[in-house]
Write an enzyme that holds these catalytic residues in place. Structure first.
Site, PDB file in Angstrom:
ATOM      1  N   CYS A   1       0.834  -1.194   0.000  1.00  0.00           N
ATOM      2  CA  CYS A   1       0.000   0.000   0.000  1.00  0.00           C
ATOM      3  C   CYS A   1       0.877   1.254   0.000  1.00  0.00           C
ATOM      4  CB  CYS A   1      -0.912   0.004   1.227  1.00  0.00           C
ATOM      5  SG  CYS A   1      -2.044   1.418   1.267  1.00  0.00           S
TER       6      CYS A   1
ATOM      7  N   ASP B   1       0.425   3.759   1.717  1.00  0.00           N
ATOM      8  CA  ASP B   1       0.365   4.368   3.052  1.00  0.00           C
ATOM      9  C   ASP B   1       1.775   4.729   3.554  1.00  0.00           C
ATOM     10  OD1 ASP B   1      -1.907   4.064   5.625  1.00  0.00           O
ATOM     11  OD2 ASP B   1       0.196   4.500   6.057  1.00  0.00           O
TER      12      ASP B   1
ATOM     13  N   CYS C   1      -5.847   0.553   7.226  1.00  0.00           N
ATOM     14  CA  CYS C   1      -5.736   0.980   5.820  1.00  0.00           C
ATOM     15  C   CYS C   1      -6.948   1.832   5.440  1.00  0.00           C
ATOM     16  CB  CYS C   1      -5.628  -0.235   4.902  1.00  0.00           C
ATOM     17  SG  CYS C   1      -5.443   0.201   3.151  1.00  0.00           S
TER      18      CYS C   1
HETATM   19 ZN   LIG Z   1      -3.400   1.141   2.982  1.00  0.00          ZN
END
Ligand SMILES: [Zn+2]
Length: 237
Positions: free
Chosen positions: A45, A47, A104
């Site tokens: 991800c 992130d 997430c």
């Molecule tokens: Zn994420």
């Protein structure tokens, strides 16, 4: 980080880092510049709390990377597909690691029917399909954080199914034993779990310690040892 001039801080931090690395090893950057031979392809991800090389305790040159929002693996996404093909066919990585994570935002958004707006709803469509396919199970989970973790796990499972159907990956598994792993990173503890998906299933209890035999992920500048003793140990070479 100072928020008023975050980029200025990052630039000066880069200068300090480059100086530190050069001081440690004067050949560090000239060796990096001579080429790459990463052993891991990381699909994760975007992130900011999931920087793969950092959380794996590895170094520049060790991990080839593709990250997108909610680590969604779509077979028609040319970006993801190009990275996979280059890593598997040309760099010949030994491991493909698909990693979801706790907390997430993409997973939380996909659990809701509320529109995010712009292109994001289209991007999250595969994750919303995962939500729909497992709606009953997900709705039964009362705790919102736990529900987000569960859909993140299911998303990794769906992504692994796409990876295992990828022609380049199938050929590499047959020809040279490429391993595909599905994992989940817990932002709250810093630990990563092997979810047991893919063809590397059962080999690792988690990526921090192993029960059966020792395993070494060797980069150009560091070595991460997963042994029976539990915690991984990073040794500078
Ligand atoms: Zn994420």
């Amino acid at each position: 980080m100072r928020t008023e001039d975050a980029f200025g801080y990052a630039l000066s931090s880069n200068q300090a880092w480059a100086g530190y690395k050069s001081h440690q090893n004067p050949d560090y950057f000239s060796k990096l510049a001579s080429g790459q031979s990463p052993t891991i392809l990381w699909l994760g991800c975007s992130d900011s709390r999931c920087p793969e090389t950092t959380i794996l305790g590895l170094q520049p040159g060790d991990v080839f990377v593709h990250r997108n929002i909610a680590n969604i693996i779509s077979p028609t996404d040319i970006n993801t597909s190009a990275v996979i093909e280059y890593a598997v066919v040309h760099l010949k990585v030994k491991h493909v690691v698909l990693c979801g994570h706790s907390c997430c935002g993409g997973a939380v958004a996909a659990l809701s029917d509320n529109r995010v707006g712009g292109i994001l709803d289209m991007w999250l469509t595969p994750l919303r399909a995962v939500r729909n396919a497992h709606r009953e199970e997900l709705d039964a989970i009362v705790d919102q954080k736990e529900r987000a973790i569960r859909i993140a796990e299911l998303n990794v499972e769906a992504g692994i199914n796409v990876l295992m159907a990828n022609a380049s990956i199938q050929e590499a598994i047959a020809e040279r034993g490429l391993q595909v792993h599905g994992t989940l990173f817990d932002i709250g503890t810093g630990h990563m779990r092997d979810l047991g998906f893919g063809n590397g299933k059962g080999r690792h209890q988690n990526l921090r310690g192993m029960n059966d035999s020792a395993s070494v992920v060797r980069g150009k500048h560091a070595m991460l040892v997963f042994g029976a003793g539990g915690a991984g140990e990073m040794l500078a070479l």
